[in-house]
Design a protein around this motif. Structure first.
Motif, mmCIF file in Angstrom:
data_model
loop_
_atom_site.group_PDB
_atom_site.id
_atom_site.type_symbol
_atom_site.label_atom_id
_atom_site.label_comp_id
_atom_site.label_asym_id
_atom_site.label_seq_id
_atom_site.Cartn_x
_atom_site.Cartn_y
_atom_site.Cartn_z
ATOM 1 N N PHE A 58 0.379 -1.618 0.249
ATOM 2 C CA PHE A 58 -0.040 0.362 -0.023
ATOM 3 C C PHE A 58 0.869 1.120 -0.127
ATOM 4 O O PHE A 58 2.162 1.095 0.564
ATOM 5 C CB PHE A 58 -0.851 0.303 0.960
ATOM 6 C CG PHE A 58 -1.264 1.403 1.454
ATOM 7 C CD1 PHE A 58 -2.702 1.338 0.198
ATOM 8 C CD2 PHE A 58 -1.661 2.456 2.740
ATOM 9 C CE1 PHE A 58 -3.003 2.971 0.507
ATOM 10 C CE2 PHE A 58 -2.242 2.946 2.711
ATOM 11 C CZ PHE A 58 -3.095 3.369 1.908
ATOM 12 N N ASP A 59 0.206 2.211 -0.599
ATOM 13 C CA ASP A 59 1.374 3.860 -0.735
ATOM 14 C C ASP A 59 0.340 4.551 -0.387
ATOM 15 O O ASP A 59 -0.497 5.073 -1.251
ATOM 16 C CB ASP A 59 1.457 3.839 -2.570
ATOM 17 C CG ASP A 59 2.587 5.183 -3.031
ATOM 18 O OD1 ASP A 59 2.512 6.350 -1.715
ATOM 19 O OD2 ASP A 59 3.020 5.764 -3.662
ATOM 20 N N PRO A 60 1.083 5.098 0.500
ATOM 21 C CA PRO A 60 -0.650 5.810 0.974
ATOM 22 C C PRO A 60 0.327 7.449 1.044
ATOM 23 O O PRO A 60 -1.132 8.047 0.993
ATOM 24 C CB PRO A 60 0.308 6.114 2.819
ATOM 25 C CG PRO A 60 2.024 5.595 2.873
ATOM 26 C CD PRO A 60 1.516 4.658 1.671
ATOM 27 N N VAL A 61 1.465 7.892 -0.144
ATOM 28 C CA VAL A 61 1.083 8.720 -0.050
ATOM 29 C C VAL A 61 0.674 8.719 -1.919
ATOM 30 O O VAL A 61 -0.555 9.565 -2.229
ATOM 31 C CB VAL A 61 3.024 8.547 -1.037
ATOM 32 C CG1 VAL A 61 2.963 10.611 -1.908
ATOM 33 C CG2 VAL A 61 3.374 8.863 0.453
ATOM 34 N N ALA A 62 0.335 8.087 -3.181
ATOM 35 C CA ALA A 62 -0.362 8.169 -4.089
ATOM 36 C C ALA A 62 -2.071 8.152 -3.488
ATOM 37 O O ALA A 62 -2.871 8.584 -4.326
ATOM 38 C CB ALA A 62 -0.043 6.837 -5.220
ATOM 39 N N ALA A 63 -2.380 7.227 -2.463
ATOM 40 C CA ALA A 63 -3.489 7.162 -2.031
ATOM 41 C C ALA A 63 -3.802 8.662 -1.912
ATOM 42 O O ALA A 63 -5.634 8.762 -2.005
ATOM 43 C CB ALA A 63 -3.581 6.378 -1.056
ATOM 44 N N GLY A 64 -3.328 9.725 -1.277
ATOM 45 C CA GLY A 64 -3.209 10.458 -0.876
ATOM 46 C C GLY A 64 -3.121 11.884 -2.180
ATOM 47 O O GLY A 64 -5.070 12.503 -2.402
ATOM 48 N N PHE A 65 -3.033 10.779 -3.491
ATOM 49 C CA PHE A 65 -3.531 11.997 -4.514
ATOM 50 C C PHE A 65 -4.728 11.196 -5.593
ATOM 51 O O PHE A 65 -5.323 11.733 -5.947
ATOM 52 C CB PHE A 65 -2.324 12.413 -5.552
ATOM 53 C CG PHE A 65 -1.189 12.864 -4.493
ATOM 54 C CD1 PHE A 65 -1.669 13.885 -4.683
ATOM 55 C CD2 PHE A 65 -0.630 12.170 -4.217
ATOM 56 C CE1 PHE A 65 -0.579 14.957 -3.833
ATOM 57 C CE2 PHE A 65 1.156 12.596 -3.847
ATOM 58 C CZ PHE A 65 0.540 13.821 -3.691
ATOM 59 N N SER A 66 -5.547 10.479 -4.382
ATOM 60 C CA SER A 66 -7.141 9.904 -5.183
ATOM 61 C C SER A 66 -7.416 10.569 -6.054
ATOM 62 O O SER A 66 -8.536 10.402 -6.781
ATOM 63 C CB SER A 66 -7.663 9.213 -4.044
ATOM 64 O OG SER A 66 -7.774 9.249 -3.457
ATOM 65 N N GLY A 67 -7.867 12.137 -5.614
ATOM 66 C CA GLY A 67 -9.277 12.869 -5.441
ATOM 67 C C GLY A 67 -8.436 13.749 -6.821
ATOM 68 O O GLY A 67 -8.725 14.148 -7.564
ATOM 69 N N LEU A 68 -7.164 13.467 -6.925
ATOM 70 C CA LEU A 68 -6.876 14.651 -7.496
ATOM 71 C C LEU A 68 -7.276 14.064 -9.866
ATOM 72 O O LEU A 68 -7.812 15.063 -10.822
ATOM 73 C CB LEU A 68 -5.705 14.499 -8.195
ATOM 74 C CG LEU A 68 -4.863 15.524 -7.574
ATOM 75 C CD1 LEU A 68 -2.684 15.554 -8.050
ATOM 76 C CD2 LEU A 68 -5.150 16.721 -7.467
ATOM 77 N N ARG A 69 -7.367 12.643 -9.836
ATOM 78 C CA ARG A 69 -8.518 12.254 -10.802
ATOM 79 C C ARG A 69 -9.672 12.699 -11.631
ATOM 80 O O ARG A 69 -9.149 13.263 -12.925
ATOM 81 C CB ARG A 69 -8.002 10.886 -11.132
ATOM 82 C CG ARG A 69 -8.594 9.924 -12.239
ATOM 83 C CD ARG A 69 -7.202 9.995 -13.886
ATOM 84 N NE ARG A 69 -6.044 9.850 -13.078
ATOM 85 C CZ ARG A 69 -5.383 9.587 -13.904
ATOM 86 N NH1 ARG A 69 -4.931 10.003 -15.162
ATOM 87 N NH2 ARG A 69 -4.446 8.950 -13.000
ATOM 88 N N LEU A 70 -10.298 12.966 -10.358
ATOM 89 C CA LEU A 70 -11.816 13.295 -10.679
ATOM 90 C C LEU A 70 -11.527 15.327 -11.315
ATOM 91 O O LEU A 70 -12.113 15.362 -12.238
ATOM 92 C CB LEU A 70 -12.698 13.494 -10.177
ATOM 93 C CG LEU A 70 -13.817 13.333 -10.400
ATOM 94 C CD1 LEU A 70 -14.507 12.737 -11.337
ATOM 95 C CD2 LEU A 70 -15.276 12.527 -9.411
#
Length: 256
Positions: A58-70
């Motif tokens: 699990f990559d918590p840093v990448a998860a933190g940018f999950s909202g950017l895609r939308l």
């Protein structure tokens, strides 16, 4: 006031007074924040059900940018509209009468749009990232001082800003909101994802602007990529520079 600063003030007035551009920026913030919170709460609720392998990768840093895609859809729309809205309404002739030097007109529009995207992205990226971390909670969340977090935050701001610059450059070439968004939205948010999962074209697809720049959003570089975080950002920068250069050439040669 210099010619470029006066032209930028003129462009800023247009951005503030055109409803579509201000709504695009608002949606950029709201969509990013909403998805960030939903992702964070989902990851918190599913933590106990994940196996040890899933937790270790699990990559918590990448998860933190999950909202950017939308949210990026709205930022791309913003970049396109600040260029094409004048062509669709015919008001570009009035703008060129006020700023007759096309190089100054084009440069002021690009600079104003870039600065606006940079400032708004700084807020959106930071708020969205830490909203996800807060919603995830311990032991999954990371802090600003953890490894890779600050680099990825700075990179995410550059990534979103450069994608907006690329959109503005392409819009300057095509001069059509529908055509430009008809190319960029499927490319950034569907086609590039499909291509990066096809073995035969994966190595080439990682040089697409959104894929290459998006490597900065990960704490650890994916195993199957030739590029790394900063070489990927350089590729995105080259795409943006090429689009801006093409847009400038078209603006000098083509009638309004």
């Amino acid at each position: 006031m210099t010619a470029i600063s006066s032209a930028m003030a003129f462009e800023w007035t247009k951005i503030r007074t055109v409803r579509a551009t201000t709504w695009s920026l608002a949606l950029y913030f709201l969509a990013t924040l909403a998805v960030a919170l939903l992702t964070g709460y989902y990851l918190r609720s599913s933590y106990d059900s994940r196996d040890s392998e899933a937790l270790s990768t699990f990559d918590p840093v990448a998860a933190g940018f999950s909202g950017l895609r939308l949210g990026l859809i709205a930022l791309v729309v913003f970049g396109v509209l600040i260029v094409t809205s004048e062509y669709s309404t015919g008001t570009v002739r009035t703008s060129l009468a006020a700023v007759p030097r096309r190089g100054v007109f084009y440069g002021a529009k690009l600079l104003t749009g870039t600065v606006t995207a940079l400032v708004v992205s700084t807020v959106v990226v930071t708020v969205g990232f830490f909203a996800t971390q807060l919603a995830m909670g311990d032991p999954q969340s990371v802090s600003l001082l953890d490894d890779g977090v600050l680099r990825s935050l700075v990179g995410a701001v550059l990534y979103t800003t450069l994608l907006c610059v690329f959109a503005m450059g392409l819009a300057s070439v095509l001069r059509s909101s529908a055509l430009t968004m008809g190319i960029l939205v499927p490319l950034f948010f569907m086609i590039s994802t499909i291509l990066t999962n096809l073995p035969g074209v994966r190595d080439v697809a990682q040089f697409l602007p959104d894929v290459a720049g998006g490597l900065i959003l990960y704490r650890d570089q994916p195993d199957d990529t030739v590029l790394n975080a900063w070489t990927g950002m350089a590729v995105l920068g080259a795409w943006a520079a090429a689009a801006v250069t093409a847009g400038y050439a078209v603006s000098r040669r083509r009638d309004a």
